[in-house]
Design an enzyme around this catalytic site. Structure first.
Site, PDB file in Angstrom:
ATOM      1  N   VAL A  84       0.213  -5.252  11.936  1.00  0.00           N
ATOM      2  CA  VAL A  84       0.370  -4.898  10.903  1.00  0.00           C
ATOM      3  C   VAL A  84       1.657  -4.038   9.715  1.00  0.00           C
ATOM      4  CG1 VAL A  84      -1.809  -5.711  10.364  1.00  0.00           C
ATOM      5  CG2 VAL A  84      -1.714  -3.001  10.247  1.00  0.00           C
ATOM      6  N   HIS A 100      -1.970 -11.092  11.097  1.00  0.00           N
ATOM      7  CA  HIS A 100      -3.362 -10.276  11.361  1.00  0.00           C
ATOM      8  C   HIS A 100      -2.634  -9.479  10.213  1.00  0.00           C
ATOM      9  CE1 HIS A 100      -5.167 -10.659  15.633  1.00  0.00           C
ATOM     10  NE2 HIS A 100      -5.065 -11.565  15.016  1.00  0.00           N
ATOM     11  N   CYS A 108      -5.181 -10.401  -4.060  1.00  0.00           N
ATOM     12  CA  CYS A 108      -6.375 -10.775  -4.451  1.00  0.00           C
ATOM     13  C   CYS A 108      -6.629 -10.573  -3.794  1.00  0.00           C
ATOM     14  CB  CYS A 108      -5.671 -11.095  -6.553  1.00  0.00           C
ATOM     15  SG  CYS A 108      -7.759 -11.674  -6.956  1.00  0.00           S
ATOM     16  N   CYS A 132      -6.652 -12.605 -12.794  1.00  0.00           N
ATOM     17  CA  CYS A 132      -7.669 -12.799 -13.273  1.00  0.00           C
ATOM     18  C   CYS A 132      -8.992 -11.521 -13.286  1.00  0.00           C
ATOM     19  CB  CYS A 132      -8.624 -13.554 -11.927  1.00  0.00           C
ATOM     20  SG  CYS A 132      -8.776 -12.525 -10.204  1.00  0.00           S
ATOM     21  N   THR A 176      -1.639  -4.514  24.540  1.00  0.00           N
ATOM     22  CA  THR A 176      -2.662  -5.637  23.477  1.00  0.00           C
ATOM     23  C   THR A 176      -3.798  -5.548  24.833  1.00  0.00           C
ATOM     24  OG1 THR A 176      -3.618  -7.423  22.504  1.00  0.00           O
ATOM     25  CG2 THR A 176      -1.537  -8.217  24.618  1.00  0.00           C
ATOM     26  N   ASN A 201       1.189  -3.268  29.553  1.00  0.00           N
ATOM     27  CA  ASN A 201       0.509  -2.819  29.133  1.00  0.00           C
ATOM     28  C   ASN A 201      -0.562  -1.528  30.058  1.00  0.00           C
ATOM     29  OD1 ASN A 201      -1.119  -3.328  27.059  1.00  0.00           O
ATOM     30  ND2 ASN A 201      -2.811  -3.510  28.377  1.00  0.00           N
ATOM     31  N   ALA A 219       4.746   0.881  27.231  1.00  0.00           N
ATOM     32  CA  ALA A 219       5.883   0.146  26.791  1.00  0.00           C
ATOM     33  C   ALA A 219       7.210   1.150  26.601  1.00  0.00           C
ATOM     34  CB  ALA A 219       5.608  -0.472  25.642  1.00  0.00           C
TER      35      ALA A 219
END
Ligand code: BV8
Ligand code: ZN
Length: 271
Positions: A84, A100, A108, A132, A176, A201, A219
């Site tokens: 992310v 993700h 919201c 809202c 990962t 990895n 990597a």
């Protein structure tokens, strides 16, 4: 398919293991809708710290290697990331699926108002939705939450349609541990579509057995040479399945990369 390990050499903590993100904070308290409902300030503090760390980080050689590969392959390339942090895009990657979500978007927690770009470090009083009045939350997929169907559909369509293409599909996972689903399952979908599957990895992974090739090492050091991006020669380049590598590969697949281990065959350490 990339995970937290590709951003480790940019100074960002991975999740598992000592000093991992889950080391400091129990995942269910900071990365689940229940955790947010119970203590939204704690969750915003956790993600604000991650925004600060990611903003201070720089893409590394592995991020750049994938951006260069995309530049070469164009539509024949898709990058699905569990990360992310946005470092792939900062390295120049464009064909990116953030399965993700992203640290840099807020949405919201109540109504379907579209997510907005947001780089703020959030402190109480916590921000509320203009539409809202509901609490705003990081636009991130938490545990127990479904991935965006458009994202999973794009990944699955790319795998299935590539399998029908002229050149052979290559599925490459980088950094990962293969613990989190559905991300950990795509290598098997790719295999069933006839892909040549590679894992780059530092350590072995939960799903290492699903890979044809395991190149063990950092990597930032092994990816660029493996992809031959920097010097562009067409040697044994797994990303050129069906030509280059595949064409001159023997029955037991492309020549062994330094540090490469065929799953199940002893461990080779990366020099
Ligand atoms: C869902 C956002 C429907 C938050 C994240 C099937 C079986 C079992 C469980 C499940 C299943 N299906 C669903 C589940 C439940 C759950 C799950 O997978 N649980 C796991 C823990 C068992 N999945 C979900 O909840 C998903 N939603 O399925 O919805 C549903 C709903 C309810 C019940 C059933 C189904 C949503 C998952 C997404 C959660 N959000 N991130 C945030 O980032 O804060 S997951 C988050 O953790 C990351 O995004 C990433 O996906 C994961 C961490 O994994 P990695 O990235 O691999 O990082 P890790 O630290 O583990 O490993 C790093 C690796 O790098 C190591 O191997 C290391 O060796 C290597 N490395 C380190 N340095 C380097 C390196 N490699 C190379 N170079 C280096 N320098
Ligand atoms: Zn709202």
């Amino acid at each position: 398919m990339t995970g937290a390990g590709i951003s480790a050499e940019s100074g960002l903590a991975t999740f598992r293991g000592a000093g991992g993100l889950w080391d400091g904070q129990p995942v269910e308290r900071v990365a689940t809708p229940e955790g947010f409902a119970a203590d939204p300030a704690l969750v915003w503090r956790f993600y604000s710290e991650r925004r600060a760390q990611a903003a201070a980080a720089l893409p590394n050689r592995a991020h750049r290697a994938l951006a260069e590969l995309e530049a070469r392959l164009g539509e024949r390339f898709l990058l699905a990331t569990q990360n992310v942090d946005g470092l792939h895009q900062r390295a120049g990657s464009q064909r990116v699926v953030e399965m993700h979500g992203s640290l840099w978007r807020t949405r919201c927690s109540v109504c379907p108002a579209p997510p907005v770009e947001d780089r703020g470090l959030v402190e109480p009083p916590l921000p509320r939705c203009a539409r809202c009045g509901g609490l705003l939350r990081p636009a991130i997929v938490w545990f127990g939450e479904l991935l965006d169907a458009a994202d999973t559909r794009r990944i699955e369509r790319f795998i299935v349609s590539s399998a029908r293409g002229a050149s052979r599909l290559v599925f490459l996972a980088v950094g990962t541990s293969g613990n989190v689903w559905p991300a950990a399952g795509y290598v098997s979908l790719a295999r069933s579509a006839g892909a040549d599957t590679w894992l780059v990895n530092l350590d072995s992974a939960e799903n290492v057995g699903a890979f044809d090739h395991f190149v063990q090492g950092p990597a930032g050091e092994v990816l660029a040479p493996l992809l031959r991006v920097e010097n562009g020669d067409r040697g044994d380049d797994p990303a050129r399945g069906g030509d280059g590598a595949r064409g001159d590969a023997g029955p037991d697949g492309p020549p062994r990369e330094r540090g490469e281990v065929t799953p199940g065959e002893g461990r080779a350490s990366y020099p």
